[in-house]
Design an enzyme around this catalytic site. Sequence first.
Site, PDB file in Angstrom:
ATOM      1  N   GLY A 238       0.680  -1.302  -0.007  1.00  0.00           N
ATOM      2  CA  GLY A 238      -0.010  -0.129  -0.081  1.00  0.00           C
ATOM      3  C   GLY A 238       0.885   1.174  -0.002  1.00  0.00           C
ATOM      4  N   PRO A 287       4.861  -4.823  -0.312  1.00  0.00           N
ATOM      5  CG  PRO A 287       7.148  -4.054  -0.705  1.00  0.00           C
ATOM      6  CD  PRO A 287       6.254  -4.951  -0.113  1.00  0.00           C
ATOM      7  N   GLY A 288       3.895  -3.309  -3.492  1.00  0.00           N
ATOM      8  CA  GLY A 288       4.180  -3.886  -5.186  1.00  0.00           C
ATOM      9  C   GLY A 288       4.388  -2.400  -5.877  1.00  0.00           C
ATOM     10  NE  ARG A 289      -0.088   2.230  -6.072  1.00  0.00           N
ATOM     11  CZ  ARG A 289      -1.039   2.143  -7.009  1.00  0.00           C
ATOM     12  NH1 ARG A 289      -0.941   2.609  -8.175  1.00  0.00           N
ATOM     13  NH2 ARG A 289      -2.109   1.367  -6.424  1.00  0.00           N
ATOM     14  CB  CYS A 356     -14.286   2.688 -30.739  1.00  0.00           C
ATOM     15  SG  CYS A 356     -16.020   3.582 -30.957  1.00  0.00           S
ATOM     16  CD  GLU A 357     -14.610   0.817 -24.413  1.00  0.00           C
ATOM     17  OE1 GLU A 357     -15.226   1.375 -23.499  1.00  0.00           O
ATOM     18  OE2 GLU A 357     -14.642  -0.146 -24.691  1.00  0.00           O
TER      19      GLU A 357
HETATM   20  N1  LLP Z   1      -0.924  -7.192  -0.430  1.00  0.00           N
HETATM   21  C1  LLP Z   1      -2.153  -7.396  -0.992  1.00  0.00           C
HETATM   22  C2  LLP Z   1      -3.086  -8.310  -0.027  1.00  0.00           C
HETATM   23  C3  LLP Z   1      -2.900  -6.732  -1.967  1.00  0.00           C
HETATM   24  O1  LLP Z   1      -4.163  -6.865  -2.382  1.00  0.00           O
HETATM   25  C4  LLP Z   1      -2.056  -5.596  -2.762  1.00  0.00           C
HETATM   26  C5  LLP Z   1      -2.538  -4.834  -3.747  1.00  0.00           C
HETATM   27  C6  LLP Z   1      -0.867  -5.432  -2.246  1.00  0.00           C
HETATM   28  C7  LLP Z   1      -0.268  -6.261  -1.240  1.00  0.00           C
HETATM   29  C8  LLP Z   1       0.289  -4.491  -3.040  1.00  0.00           C
HETATM   30  O2  LLP Z   1      -0.234  -3.186  -2.918  1.00  0.00           O
HETATM   31  P1  LLP Z   1       0.597  -2.014  -3.367  1.00  0.00           P
HETATM   32  O3  LLP Z   1       1.679  -2.005  -2.530  1.00  0.00           O
HETATM   33  O4  LLP Z   1       1.084  -2.203  -4.633  1.00  0.00           O
HETATM   34  O5  LLP Z   1      -0.155  -0.810  -3.177  1.00  0.00           O
HETATM   35  N2  LLP Z   1      -4.474  -1.986  -9.873  1.00  0.00           N
HETATM   36  C9  LLP Z   1      -4.556  -1.101  -8.925  1.00  0.00           C
HETATM   37  C10 LLP Z   1      -3.972  -1.187  -7.583  1.00  0.00           C
HETATM   38  C11 LLP Z   1      -4.679  -2.769  -6.898  1.00  0.00           C
HETATM   39  C12 LLP Z   1      -4.116  -3.111  -5.756  1.00  0.00           C
HETATM   40  C13 LLP Z   1      -4.382  -4.556  -5.340  1.00  0.00           C
HETATM   41  N3  LLP Z   1      -4.009  -5.060  -4.233  1.00  0.00           N
HETATM   42  C14 LLP Z   1      -3.965   0.315  -9.415  1.00  0.00           C
HETATM   43  O6  LLP Z   1      -3.427   0.290 -10.499  1.00  0.00           O
HETATM   44  O7  LLP Z   1      -3.712   1.264  -8.702  1.00  0.00           O
END
Ligand code: LLP
Length: 432
Positions: A238, A287-289, A356-357
Amino acid sequence: MHSFHYENGSLHCEGVNLDVLANEHGTPLYVYSQATILDHYRRLSAGMSELDCQICYATKANSNLAVLNLLAREGAGFDIVSGGELFRIEKAGGDPGKCTFAGVGKTRAEIELGLEKGIYSFNAESEAEVAFISKVASEMGKVAPIALRVNPNVDAKTHKYISTGKSENKFGIDFSVIREAYERAAALPNIKIRGLQMHIGSQLTSVNPFVEAVEKVAPLVQELKEKYEIEFFSIGGGIGIVYEDTLASGQDHWWGEKEEKPLTIEEYASQLVPLLKPLGLKIILEPGRFMVGNAGVLITEVLYEKRGSAKTFQIIDAAMNDLIRPALYEGHHDIAPLKEPTSDETEEVDIVGPVCESGDFFAQNRALPPLEEGDRIALLSAGAYGFVMASNYNSRPMPAEILVDGDTAHVIRARQSFDDLIQGESIPARAE
Ligand code: LLP
């Protein structure tokens, strides 16, 4: 930090000129910086060094094998949400024993795969799921390590589609009934209770909701530690990134003249470490993003300019199928011409794709340096939830992906061909 900057009038990723790269590989093209990804991983690890901390990178943010391999070599574990992601982790050289398996709807096949591969924990989101995991594990003669995901009912103050920690969301088990859920889980056969997990949402730009959630849940963690000897507490992912004005400073946590100060790793660590350390447990982050968001761009070319009576449109060769964030979340991506602008002149334009959207846009009423047909631009901060959410809508082949390491550009996914588009399809044989 991020590694995108102008050099000799051209936008570069590390030592690689993006225009040259686009000549070679075509557009639209995803390009990632290895140095940026490594910097993010290492800075987060360093910030948490006082804790027994395991980073389980959220695979879904960018699951290219090369990215996963890079992080695996740094010692990362992985948070996964499907059997397909577990397959990728193994192919990339990751360790299933450092994988947590999230998601509200794990199937039998996925649970079986997780058990066979020996994942670290199934993070279960309902009692029905725990009961099913217990059943599958018993049938296989295995013990399933689990954690429950608690929904702490904290407002993450983020876009409604990516907020997950409120009671009205489908995620996790309500804080008010979590103790009973643990008791019932502990009584099930072939279940080992290993931890507690939470994740309150994505793209959080303030540390306060994290602090609020950890403070609320910490006493529960203590109780679970005493009662079930849990080993870990995962506080989820997050960590938000800055999507605006990142290029001007070379920083991905830059606030320039803006009033709002975005979340920095230093602040995240300094506020959370003191709350987490006394728990004496392994702390997992997902963390992902943060790891990959500002490490990637999508390069695209202006096909046509269309001057309407109300607006000027620049029609580009990337579309919502390549990067869906603006259409789905009204996500903002900064736009930088590959040729460095030589004056401050701007023009208000809409940057749109060919689909086309009405939702197929990347910017609306955006002041940008004047663009001409054939000019190339980069959509910034596209490394997370970019390629992974791409589709073949409109039968558009998916872009290639490139990983830059210093002066070297590696193709880490080939552009799809027309043949790729119909892979697996067939026309039924019909009696004449
Ligand atoms: N852990 C869980 C259980 C999650 O559901 C998620 C993301 C993460 C970790 C990683 O979150 P991050 O660190 O990336 O915020 N497609 C959307 C974001 C969807 C996130 C879903 N869950 C976007 O492009 O903003």
